[in-house]
Design an enzyme around this catalytic site. Structure first.
Site, PDB file in Angstrom:
ATOM      1  N   HIS A   1      -1.506  -1.552  15.197  1.00 11.97           N
ATOM      2  CA  HIS A   1      -1.340  -0.476  14.217  1.00 11.97           C
ATOM      3  C   HIS A   1      -2.802   0.266  13.951  1.00 11.97           C
ATOM      4  O   HIS A   1      -2.925   1.226  13.341  1.00 11.97           O
ATOM      5  CB  HIS A   1      -0.838  -1.199  13.047  1.00 11.97           C
ATOM      6  CG  HIS A   1      -1.023  -0.511  11.594  1.00 11.97           C
ATOM      7  ND1 HIS A   1      -1.452  -0.879  10.543  1.00 11.97           N
ATOM      8  CD2 HIS A   1      -0.472   0.920  11.275  1.00 11.97           C
ATOM      9  CE1 HIS A   1      -1.199  -0.093   9.443  1.00 11.97           C
ATOM     10  NE2 HIS A   1      -0.818   0.895   9.664  1.00 11.97           N
TER      11      HIS A   1
ATOM     12  N   ASP B   1       1.297  -6.505  14.406  1.00  8.69           N
ATOM     13  CA  ASP B   1       2.230  -5.677  13.428  1.00  8.69           C
ATOM     14  C   ASP B   1       3.226  -5.408  14.465  1.00  8.69           C
ATOM     15  O   ASP B   1       4.776  -5.012  13.653  1.00  8.69           O
ATOM     16  CB  ASP B   1       1.478  -4.423  13.072  1.00  8.69           C
ATOM     17  CG  ASP B   1       0.923  -4.767  11.584  1.00  8.69           C
ATOM     18  OD1 ASP B   1       0.821  -5.634  10.954  1.00  8.69           O
ATOM     19  OD2 ASP B   1      -0.355  -3.963  11.465  1.00  8.69           O
TER      20      ASP B   1
ATOM     21  N   HIS C   1      -5.638  -8.578  14.499  1.00  7.46           N
ATOM     22  CA  HIS C   1      -5.882  -7.556  13.725  1.00  7.46           C
ATOM     23  C   HIS C   1      -6.526  -7.525  12.438  1.00  7.46           C
ATOM     24  O   HIS C   1      -6.274  -8.507  11.878  1.00  7.46           O
ATOM     25  CB  HIS C   1      -4.113  -7.080  13.324  1.00  7.46           C
ATOM     26  CG  HIS C   1      -4.105  -5.779  12.860  1.00  7.46           C
ATOM     27  ND1 HIS C   1      -5.048  -4.806  12.676  1.00  7.46           N
ATOM     28  CD2 HIS C   1      -2.958  -5.406  12.119  1.00  7.46           C
ATOM     29  CE1 HIS C   1      -4.611  -3.683  11.970  1.00  7.46           C
ATOM     30  NE2 HIS C   1      -3.223  -4.130  11.350  1.00  7.46           N
TER      31      HIS C   1
ATOM     32  N   GLU D   1      -6.264  -5.544   9.747  1.00  4.74           N
ATOM     33  CA  GLU D   1      -6.094  -5.320   8.409  1.00  4.74           C
ATOM     34  C   GLU D   1      -5.966  -6.688   7.336  1.00  4.74           C
ATOM     35  O   GLU D   1      -5.491  -7.512   7.922  1.00  4.74           O
ATOM     36  CB  GLU D   1      -4.713  -4.487   8.324  1.00  4.74           C
ATOM     37  CG  GLU D   1      -4.339  -3.854   7.008  1.00  4.74           C
ATOM     38  CD  GLU D   1      -3.266  -2.594   7.372  1.00  4.74           C
ATOM     39  OE1 GLU D   1      -2.607  -2.597   8.195  1.00  4.74           O
ATOM     40  OE2 GLU D   1      -3.036  -1.988   6.352  1.00  4.74           O
TER      41      GLU D   1
ATOM     42  N   HIS E   1       0.895  -1.107   0.034  1.00  2.75           N
ATOM     43  CA  HIS E   1      -0.070   0.123  -0.129  1.00  2.75           C
ATOM     44  C   HIS E   1       0.761   1.292   0.107  1.00  2.75           C
ATOM     45  O   HIS E   1       0.745   2.264   1.053  1.00  2.75           O
ATOM     46  CB  HIS E   1      -0.994  -0.006   0.984  1.00  2.75           C
ATOM     47  CG  HIS E   1      -0.724  -0.104   2.723  1.00  2.75           C
ATOM     48  ND1 HIS E   1       0.484   0.676   3.089  1.00  2.75           N
ATOM     49  CD2 HIS E   1      -1.300  -0.684   3.601  1.00  2.75           C
ATOM     50  CE1 HIS E   1       0.563   0.374   4.368  1.00  2.75           C
ATOM     51  NE2 HIS E   1      -0.330  -0.424   4.653  1.00  2.75           N
TER      52      HIS E   1
ATOM     53  N   HIS F   1       4.946  -9.879  10.743  1.00  2.00           N
ATOM     54  CA  HIS F   1       5.512  -9.695   9.583  1.00  2.00           C
ATOM     55  C   HIS F   1       7.233  -9.809   9.846  1.00  2.00           C
ATOM     56  O   HIS F   1       7.709  -9.221  11.019  1.00  2.00           O
ATOM     57  CB  HIS F   1       5.540  -8.266   9.062  1.00  2.00           C
ATOM     58  CG  HIS F   1       4.153  -7.834   8.803  1.00  2.00           C
ATOM     59  ND1 HIS F   1       3.643  -8.158   7.638  1.00  2.00           N
ATOM     60  CD2 HIS F   1       3.178  -6.860   9.139  1.00  2.00           C
ATOM     61  CE1 HIS F   1       2.466  -7.870   7.390  1.00  2.00           C
ATOM     62  NE2 HIS F   1       2.420  -6.913   8.492  1.00  2.00           N
TER      63      HIS F   1
ATOM     64  N   ASP G   1      -4.035  -7.806   5.198  1.00  2.00           N
ATOM     65  CA  ASP G   1      -2.803  -8.535   5.120  1.00  2.00           C
ATOM     66  C   ASP G   1      -2.964  -9.634   6.128  1.00  2.00           C
ATOM     67  O   ASP G   1      -2.151 -10.633   5.878  1.00  2.00           O
ATOM     68  CB  ASP G   1      -1.623  -7.629   4.903  1.00  2.00           C
ATOM     69  CG  ASP G   1      -1.505  -6.748   6.179  1.00  2.00           C
ATOM     70  OD1 ASP G   1      -2.734  -6.231   6.773  1.00  2.00           O
ATOM     71  OD2 ASP G   1      -0.310  -6.446   6.699  1.00  2.00           O
TER      72      ASP G   1
HETATM   73 FE1  FEO Z   1      -1.683  -3.341  10.166  1.00  4.38          FE
HETATM   74 FE2  FEO Z   1       0.391  -5.841   8.660  1.00  4.38          FE
HETATM   75  O1  FEO Z   1      -1.244  -4.856   9.091  1.00  4.38           O
END
Ligand code: FEO
Length: 403
Positions: free
Chosen positions: A148, A167, A82, A84, A28, A228, A86
């Site tokens: 996040h 995150d 989370h 989001e 993104h 991640h 991803d």
């Molecule tokens: Fe805030 Fe890795 O997503």
């Protein structure tokens, strides 16, 4: 479709079952030169529990890794830390395949996941302080709002002394090793700082709150497993210290000169300013926005006590590449910066004024006035630009010494 991926055991009860996105280069708008991973974890207890899922295209990889340990339909619980996409993009597919007894989410996670995937999702809301028994182990939840997203939470698994931090403490780094201590430190340092600058800097105060609150949570954390990049075991303090350092944003004797240019006039000013800065002993980085994207620039901003931004005027506006970068950097709210604006123009000259105004809006103190030149800088203009660089460097060194 069959896929051949295996889980990797990371502790007595836990397997990594995530996905490696080797070739993602634009996350993104954040350029991910080393790819990324979407980590997910399988806890083997009486209640078999999946911690987080992965980006939608990687659902098959996740399910294949789970299947290398156990039939996915045996999973009892899913914890979604989370929302989001991803991490949640494959959640509907995984729920469909697994048919779990419960899917645990934070209160705001419930709202976000239903907005993304529909009200029919059957979710169980958990809050800070709640815990769930899995058999021989327990998971405890801590909401980490805005780290996040508003829905974010982390999950602690007591039997393994393991914090699933979503995150937080992550980085975009694809690799064939799971643990941070298996990567060169310079890679970890760059990618962790880049990640912090581009994802978490906007909430730096909340990161400090979390770091300060961690001891009071009385969690014996021996492993941190983010969603991640690599996981942290022997070197937890390394990443915790890096986060504190990044969040504090103390001024450093380092400067970034970022510029856009059309016919090299602004570039000549940039180089003269950089030369003035380096003559003071300040470490300098020069970034042409034609070849440095906004996420690289923000990474440099975060590590610089001084930022000099310059661009030509084009159609009564600052050059668009500079507008892009300034909008992005302003949104991430860097603190404690000195700066200056510069530019070139043919007839109207709004660009440099707009840059100076944006720096002011960001709270960047500008110890020297805007320098703009018409068409091409003269020798005197370049001497002035160099002197401005010297003044900025000296002001920065004075500030670094004060702090
Ligand atoms: Fe805030 Fe890795 O997503």
């Amino acid at each position: 479709m069959r896929e051949c991926f295996k889980a990797e055991k990371i502790s007595d009860r836990v397997y990594w079952v995530g996905a490696v996105d080797w070739n993602v280069r634009n996350f993104h708008g954040y350029l991910t030169g080393r790819g990324s991973t979407y980590n997910a974890f399988l806890v083997m207890d009486e209640k078999i529990t999946l911690i987080d899922t992965v980006k939608a295209p990687f659902a098959g990889e996740l399910l294949a890794r789970v299947a290398s340990v156990i039939d996915p339909s045996k999973i009892d619980y899913i914890i979604s830390n989370h929302a989001e996409p991803d991490h949640s993009g494959s959640l509907p597919v995984v729920i469909d395949a697994v048919k779990p007894e419960k899917v645990f989410v934070s209160p705001l996670g419930e709202k976000a996941l239903k907005a993304y995937y529909g009200d029919s999702l059957d979710l169980t809301v958990v809050k800070t302080g709640d815990s769930v028994n899995l058999g021989k182990s327990n998971v405890a939840f801590v909401e980490t709002k805005m780290l996040h997203w508003p829905d974010s939470m982390v999950t602690y698994l007591d039997s393994e002394k393991l914090l699933f931090s979503q995150d937080a403490f992550g980085m975009h780094l694809a690799g064939s090793r799971l643990w941070a201590d298996e990567y060169p430190e310079y890679v970890l340092d760059y990618e962790a700082r880049k990640y912090f600058a581009n994802i978490l800097n906007v909430q730096a105060a909340k990161v400090l709150d979390l770091l300060n609150a961690l001891p009071g949570l009385n969690l014996d954390i021996q492993v941190i497993a983010p969603d991640h990049g690599p996981l942290w075991r022997r070197n937890l303090n390394w990443i915790l210290d890096l986060y504190r350092d990044a969040a504090e944003q103390k001024p450093r004797p380092r400067a970034l000169v970022a510029y856009a240019t059309m016919w090299h006039s602004t570039e000549k000013l940039a180089n003269a300013i950089a030369d003035g800065l380096r003559s003071t002993g300040v470490e300098v980085e020069v970034a042409d926005l034609a070849v440095n994207d906004r996420s690289a620039v923000m990474t440099a901003v975060a590590q610089s006590g001084a930022i000099a931004f310059g661009a030509p005027t084009m159609n009564n506006q600052m050059f668009p590449a500079m507008a892009d970068v300034l909008t992005y950097v302003k949104g991430l709210r860097p603190k404690n910066k000195l700066g200056l604006a510069f530019g070139s123009y043919g007839w109207s000259g709004e660009g440099g004024k707009q840059i100076a105004a944006e720096l002011t809006a960001m709270g960047v103190e500008q110890p020297v006035e805007l320098l703009q030149v018409k068409y091409m800088p003269t020798e005197a203009d370049l001497e002035k630009a160099r002197a401005n660089g010297v003044a900025l460097g000296e002001a920065l060194l004075a500030r670094v010494t004060q702090k």
